[in-house]
Design an enzyme around this catalytic site. Structure first.
Site, PDB file in Angstrom:
ATOM      1  N   ASP A 157      11.171 -13.384   6.139  1.00 49.11           N
ATOM      2  CA  ASP A 157      11.156 -12.288   7.109  1.00 49.11           C
ATOM      3  C   ASP A 157      12.504 -11.570   6.991  1.00 49.11           C
ATOM      4  O   ASP A 157      13.564 -12.196   7.178  1.00 49.11           O
ATOM      5  CB  ASP A 157      10.966 -12.879   8.517  1.00 49.11           C
ATOM      6  CG  ASP A 157      10.767 -11.797   9.562  1.00 49.11           C
ATOM      7  OD1 ASP A 157      11.377 -10.715   9.436  1.00 49.11           O
ATOM      8  OD2 ASP A 157      10.005 -12.042  10.507  1.00 49.11           O
ATOM      9  N   CYS A 230       5.285   5.746   5.749  1.00 49.03           N
ATOM     10  CA  CYS A 230       4.252   6.702   5.342  1.00 49.03           C
ATOM     11  C   CYS A 230       3.377   7.018   6.558  1.00 49.03           C
ATOM     12  O   CYS A 230       2.162   7.045   6.456  1.00 49.03           O
ATOM     13  CB  CYS A 230       3.445   6.158   4.171  1.00 49.03           C
ATOM     14  SG  CYS A 230       2.728   4.538   4.454  1.00 49.03           S
TER      15      CYS A 230
END
Ligand SMILES: C[S@@+](CC[C@H](N)C(=O)[O-])C[C@H]1O[C@@H](n2cnc3c(N)ncnc32)[C@H](O)[C@@H]1O
Length: 302
Positions: A157, A230
């Site tokens: 992570d 995006c």
């Protein structure tokens, strides 16, 4: 709910935006300069009767016919990598040098990692992190196919990545291309909105803030962090950058974007952001016939 309805007040030409979102995305490849030049790739593709068109804003991008099968000779030999135009923006904006130490915090499947390696001429050190093991396999195989050797991969992570990976020293730069609600990929994936909800947007924004904060902390004063998504959602874009401008030592700097874009927003949903958020850039599909994108460049330690 159609999430695009939310942007009618901030988009210059809503009908053009809507129409662009419904058109399929052009097929684009990046020439891998570790293995080939653009001219050599053009010649090789022409030998296979594949017509190419240069993308004028980027020296290594080529548009191909839409019916082009992916596994042509130059692709298999690592000369080409399928990469949408806007996806080439973050590494272009970060612009690392050979010899730099760069962290790609959300690296898989490696389009931007391998582009960074090419910009670094495969020298220095590139660390590519991803939390998803299956996607790391794709990162590994893309790096191998494209001949990248300055890459170390970590499966973790990014929010808990080492802050002193070099015995006290930090990275020169970091790229933070976070998981997002992907609204800007609707031309490639017409089902992009099926799972969309404002709750998901808000929840993923928490992850994005954590990863971006860690990247700023892991970068040396004077270094640069580029943040990208995006999606069009301001909760995942300007609001995330506004958060780190308040909580970390960094400031947004102007971006000389090589294609058309608009300024980042300084207000959304009744909340005001730092005025310098205008230095971030939004790219809408109708401006350049691409997908949608957001990019911010942060100077660290100022
Ligand atoms: C937008 S994609 C990255 C695309 C990649 N930069 C490229 O150009 O090919 C986001 C990536 O973040 C990864 N990810 C999600 N949560 C993460 C976390 N907490 N730490 C690190 N990576 C994470 C996902 O597995 C996914 O591969």
């Amino acid at each position: 709910m159609d999430p695009l309805d939310r942007y009618e007040s901030v988009i210059d030409d809503v009908p053009a935006f809507r129409a662009a979102c419904e058109r399929p995305l052009p097929t684009v490849v990046r020439v891998n300069t570790l293995r080939a030049t653009r001219s050599a790739a053009e010649r090789e593709l022409a030998e296979s009767d594949i017509a190419t068109e240069r993308v004028d804003w980027h020296p290594d991008l080529l548009r191909l016919p839409d019916d082009q099968p992916g596994a042509n000779w130059p692709y298999v030999h690592g000369w080409l990598h399928g990469q949408e135009e806007v996806s080439a923006l973050p590494a272009t904006v970060l612009d690392p040098s050979p010899g730099d130490r760069v962290w790609d915090a959300c690296a898989a499947p490696g389009s931007k990692t391998t582009q960074l390696a090419a910009l670094m001429d495969d020298r220095g050190l590139l660390v590519g992190t991803d939390a998803n093991l299956g996607r790391i396999s794709a990162l590994r195989s893309n790096a191998e196919r494209l001949g990248v050797t300055n890459l170390a991969i970590t499966h973790e992570d990014a929010r808990t990545h080492s802050l002193a990976p070099f015995g006290g020293d930090s990275y020169d730069h970091a790229l933070v291309d976070v998981p997002c609600s992907c609204e800007g990929t609707v031309r490639k994936n017409p089902d992009a909105f099926e799972e969309w909800s404002l709750d998901r947007v808000r929840s993923i924004a928490g992850v994005q803030k954590g990863i971006l904060s860690r990247a700023i902390q892991a970068t040396r004063p004077g270094g640069t962090v580029v943040y990208s998504t995006c999606t069009f959602a301001p909760e995942e874009n300007e609001r995330v950058v506004d958060h780190v401008v308040e909580t970390e030592t960094c400031r947004p700097v102007a971006i000389d974007l090589p294609l058309d874009g608009t300024d980042g927003l300084t207000a959304w949903d009744g909340e005001d952001f730092d005025d310098r958020l205008t230095r971030t850039r939004r790219v809408y599909p109708h401006h350049n016939d691409t997908g949608g994108f957001f990019v911010a460049k942060l100077a660290v330690g100022e």
